[in-house]
Design a protein around this motif. Structure first.
Motif, PDB file in Angstrom:
ATOM      1  N   GLY A  25       0.806  -1.199  -0.043  1.00 21.69           N
ATOM      2  CA  GLY A  25       0.060   0.024  -0.123  1.00 21.69           C
ATOM      3  C   GLY A  25       0.825   1.132   0.044  1.00 21.69           C
ATOM      4  N   GLY A  26       1.917   1.265   0.720  1.00 23.77           N
ATOM      5  CA  GLY A  26       2.723   2.244   0.839  1.00 23.77           C
ATOM      6  C   GLY A  26       3.337   2.706  -0.448  1.00 23.77           C
ATOM      7  N   LEU A  27       3.921   1.731  -1.178  1.00 22.90           N
ATOM      8  CA  LEU A  27       4.213   1.881  -2.782  1.00 22.90           C
ATOM      9  C   LEU A  27       3.105   2.379  -3.535  1.00 22.90           C
ATOM     10  N   ALA A  28       2.106   1.906  -3.303  1.00 27.79           N
ATOM     11  CA  ALA A  28       0.964   2.401  -4.395  1.00 27.79           C
ATOM     12  C   ALA A  28       0.785   3.736  -4.012  1.00 27.79           C
ATOM     13  N   VAL A  29       0.776   4.261  -2.726  1.00 27.07           N
ATOM     14  CA  VAL A  29       0.881   5.629  -2.677  1.00 27.07           C
ATOM     15  C   VAL A  29       1.697   6.569  -2.920  1.00 27.07           C
ATOM     16  N   ALA A  30       3.091   6.034  -2.789  1.00 28.26           N
ATOM     17  CA  ALA A  30       4.192   6.824  -3.531  1.00 28.26           C
ATOM     18  C   ALA A  30       4.473   6.956  -4.771  1.00 28.26           C
ATOM     19  N   GLU A  31       4.002   5.935  -5.590  1.00 28.25           N
ATOM     20  CA  GLU A  31       4.001   5.861  -7.078  1.00 28.25           C
ATOM     21  C   GLU A  31       2.434   6.324  -7.660  1.00 28.25           C
ATOM     22  N   ARG A  32       1.601   6.318  -6.810  1.00 32.96           N
ATOM     23  CA  ARG A  32       0.265   6.696  -7.711  1.00 32.96           C
ATOM     24  C   ARG A  32      -0.191   5.849  -8.713  1.00 32.96           C
ATOM     25  N   LEU A  57      -3.235  -7.112  -4.305  1.00 27.69           N
ATOM     26  CA  LEU A  57      -3.316  -5.846  -5.204  1.00 27.69           C
ATOM     27  C   LEU A  57      -3.823  -4.576  -4.463  1.00 27.69           C
ATOM     28  N   ALA A  58      -2.782  -3.773  -4.626  1.00 24.86           N
ATOM     29  CA  ALA A  58      -3.243  -2.277  -4.054  1.00 24.86           C
ATOM     30  C   ALA A  58      -3.498  -1.114  -5.164  1.00 24.86           C
ATOM     31  N   VAL A  59      -4.624  -0.398  -5.029  1.00 23.83           N
ATOM     32  CA  VAL A  59      -4.875   0.608  -5.760  1.00 23.83           C
ATOM     33  C   VAL A  59      -5.398   2.046  -5.253  1.00 23.83           C
ATOM     34  N   PRO A  60      -4.539   2.914  -5.645  1.00 18.65           N
ATOM     35  CA  PRO A  60      -4.500   4.317  -4.922  1.00 18.65           C
ATOM     36  C   PRO A  60      -5.865   5.005  -5.355  1.00 18.65           C
ATOM     37  N   MET A  61      -6.346   5.582  -4.302  1.00 18.53           N
ATOM     38  CA  MET A  61      -7.668   6.443  -4.581  1.00 18.53           C
ATOM     39  C   MET A  61      -6.992   7.869  -4.836  1.00 18.53           C
ATOM     40  N   VAL A  62      -6.916   8.396  -6.144  1.00 21.34           N
ATOM     41  CA  VAL A  62      -6.396   9.652  -6.452  1.00 21.34           C
ATOM     42  C   VAL A  62      -7.576  10.467  -6.801  1.00 21.34           C
ATOM     43  N   ARG A  63      -7.425  11.685  -6.203  1.00 22.75           N
ATOM     44  CA  ARG A  63      -8.584  12.696  -6.427  1.00 22.75           C
ATOM     45  C   ARG A  63      -8.119  14.287  -6.191  1.00 22.75           C
ATOM     46  N   GLY A  64      -8.110  15.066  -7.061  1.00 21.78           N
ATOM     47  CA  GLY A  64      -7.752  16.465  -6.789  1.00 21.78           C
ATOM     48  C   GLY A  64      -6.214  16.701  -6.970  1.00 21.78           C
ATOM     49  N   GLY A  65      -5.439  15.694  -7.423  1.00 22.73           N
ATOM     50  CA  GLY A  65      -4.335  15.800  -7.493  1.00 22.73           C
ATOM     51  C   GLY A  65      -3.552  15.170  -6.344  1.00 22.73           C
ATOM     52  N   ARG A  66      -4.179  14.552  -5.275  1.00 22.96           N
ATOM     53  CA  ARG A  66      -3.556  13.836  -4.226  1.00 22.96           C
ATOM     54  C   ARG A  66      -4.136  12.493  -3.944  1.00 22.96           C
ATOM     55  N   VAL A  67      -3.398  11.617  -3.329  1.00 16.82           N
ATOM     56  CA  VAL A  67      -3.943  10.331  -3.073  1.00 16.82           C
ATOM     57  C   VAL A  67      -4.698  10.215  -1.640  1.00 16.82           C
ATOM     58  N   ARG A  68      -5.966   9.860  -1.895  1.00 16.32           N
ATOM     59  CA  ARG A  68      -6.865  10.003  -0.854  1.00 16.32           C
ATOM     60  C   ARG A  68      -6.809   8.836   0.185  1.00 16.32           C
ATOM     61  N   GLY A  69      -6.753   7.670  -0.509  1.00  8.98           N
ATOM     62  CA  GLY A  69      -6.379   6.346   0.265  1.00  8.98           C
ATOM     63  C   GLY A  69      -6.014   5.378  -0.634  1.00  8.98           C
ATOM     64  N   VAL A  70      -6.293   3.922  -0.088  1.00  7.71           N
ATOM     65  CA  VAL A  70      -5.811   2.809  -0.974  1.00  7.71           C
ATOM     66  C   VAL A  70      -6.836   1.752  -0.739  1.00  7.71           C
ATOM     67  N   VAL A  71      -7.285   1.004  -1.694  1.00 11.83           N
ATOM     68  CA  VAL A  71      -8.344  -0.091  -1.757  1.00 11.83           C
ATOM     69  C   VAL A  71      -7.479  -1.350  -2.060  1.00 11.83           C
ATOM     70  N   TYR A  72      -7.671  -2.472  -1.363  1.00 17.75           N
ATOM     71  CA  TYR A  72      -6.725  -3.434  -1.702  1.00 17.75           C
ATOM     72  C   TYR A  72      -7.779  -4.999  -1.871  1.00 17.75           C
ATOM     73  N   ALA A  92     -11.712   2.473  -7.059  1.00 18.28           N
ATOM     74  CA  ALA A  92     -10.751   3.290  -6.541  1.00 18.28           C
ATOM     75  C   ALA A  92     -11.218   4.669  -6.944  1.00 18.28           C
ATOM     76  N   HIS A  93     -11.493   4.847  -8.039  1.00 18.78           N
ATOM     77  CA  HIS A  93     -11.846   6.258  -8.542  1.00 18.78           C
ATOM     78  C   HIS A  93     -13.346   6.781  -7.838  1.00 18.78           C
TER      79      HIS A  93
END
Length: 381
Positions: A89-96, A127-142, A163-164
């Motif tokens: 999850g931390g990797l998904a956040v870092a790499e978006r 699998l980890a998918v970042p929730m990106v919105r408004g130019g920032r990662v809001r969270g992650v769903v696995y 995730a969207h």
């Protein structure tokens, strides 16, 4: 014939009311991050065929916290804090971007800070998918499997779409929370100003009088007694005003509006229990009058009291919507549910009777994903 027609109309209205409540529940996922994350954890299991679903927001300090889960065996992943770059999850956040591993504990793609809780749940493929919105990662769903497998294109597409929608829900919930906080802060400032102008001013005058008495303590006895009597009257007046102010704060007089009163009731519940509680208003809710507002507020407080006593919940959502010619309020918790006897206590029965006096209703229903919802409805005057 007329009686049957009325029964059919009543049944039709009841069905429409249930449909509106279902739509209301869907809208709440855009206003309450807890409900949104809980739904994501469940849906990613359903749509990808995974054994485990997890979802969490990125909280202050840029830390991902796994707040909701579905299908876990152990508790090691519950409320787990994941720093940026660590684990999957931390990797998904870092790499978006979405990332997945076929065998978590042997993968060279990620760090292995969380191998112990991962192994405790038997997780292999993840699998980890970042929730990106408004130019920032809001969270992650696995999505996680307890066997070495892989995620195909359909599963990846489903996870990305979830995730969207989750990012939109978290962004909207954050905006709604800021709006509620601003409303509550404005109400607190109003009350503080009233206390300052009333009780504060009286206490200041009493303090000045006491200082003057100290300075002139050698004056004649009769004059001193008269001044002490006057001081006692001022003290009594100040105490009365203070009690009235405390009563208004404690009972939420409707001058602040139903929305502000419900927000304060939730804040009081959260301070008292440590359980997260939020109040949201869906759409514009018309004023139903001071007397009816007090009845609604008392009903919500009784529902919150039952959550406190019986539910062992982690979060509570109080939502309000104008529906079917009245005002509907739902008090939903994510606890372990109430027994039948707990849901029919004297407090709720009395509350239902008070609502009935003004044409309102109260019902207690079990949620499909756990917990209980108290549904309150009152017609507009």
């Amino acid at each position: 014939m007329a009686q049957r027609h009325r029964a059919e109309r009543a049944a039709e209205h009841g069905q429409r009311f249930e449909q509106l409540l279902d739509e209301h529940s869907q809208v709440l996922h855009l206003l309450d991050d807890t409900a949104a994350l809980r739904g994501l954890a469940r849906r990613i299991r359903e749509e990808t065929g995974a054994h485990i679903g997890l979802a969490g927001p990125v909280e202050p300090g840029e830390v991902l916290v796994l707040r909701q889960w579905d299908g876990t065996w152990a508790t090691g992943l519950h409320d787990l804090h994941v720093a940026m770059g660590l684990g999957l999850g931390g990797l998904a956040v870092a790499e978006r971007r979405p990332v997945w591993v076929a065998d978590y504990c042997s993968s060279e793609l990620i760090t292995h800070d969380f191998d112990v809780p991962i192994s405790a749940d038997g997780i292999k493929t993840m699998l980890a998918v970042p929730m990106v919105r408004g130019g920032r990662v809001r969270g992650v769903v696995y999505a996680a499997m307890r066997e070495v497998s892989h995620f195909g294109g359909r599963q990846l597409d489903a996870a990305v779409n979830l995730a969207h929608s989750g990012g939109l829900a978290l962004e909207t919930a954050s905006a709604a929370r800021r709006q509620r906080e601003r409303a509550a802060a404005a109400e607190r400032r109003r009350i503080a100003a009233e206390l300052h102008d009333s009780v504060g001013a009286r206490l200041f005058r009493i303090g000045a009088e006491l200082r003057d008495l100290r300075t002139h303590s050698r004056s004649e006895g009769a004059e001193l007694l008269n001044r002490l009597a006057s001081l006692e009257e001022q003290l009594a007046e100040a105490a009365s005003v203070f009690r009235d102010s405390v009563h208004a704060l404690d009972h939420d007089e409707p001058s602040g509006g139903l929305a502000a009163a419900l927000s304060r009731a939730c804040a009081s519940f959260e301070r008292r229990t440590g359980t997260s509680a939020q109040a949201v208003e869906v759409g514009e809710v018309p004023d139903c009058g001071a007397a009816r507002t007090r009845v609604l507020l008392a009903a919500v407080r009784e529902a919150l009291l039952n959550v406190e006593k019986h539910a062992d919940a982690r979060s509570v959502l109080v939502s309000t919507i104008a529906v079917d010619g009245g005002v509907a309020i739902s008090v939903a918790d994510d606890g372990h549910g109430w027994s039948e006897s707990e849901g029919k206590g004297i407090g709720l029965r009395t509350t239902a009777d008070r609502l009935a006096e003004v044409g309102g209703t109260l019902s207690v229903v079990s949620n499909e994903d756990g917990g209980v919802t108290v549904r309150i409805w009152m017609p507009l005057p």
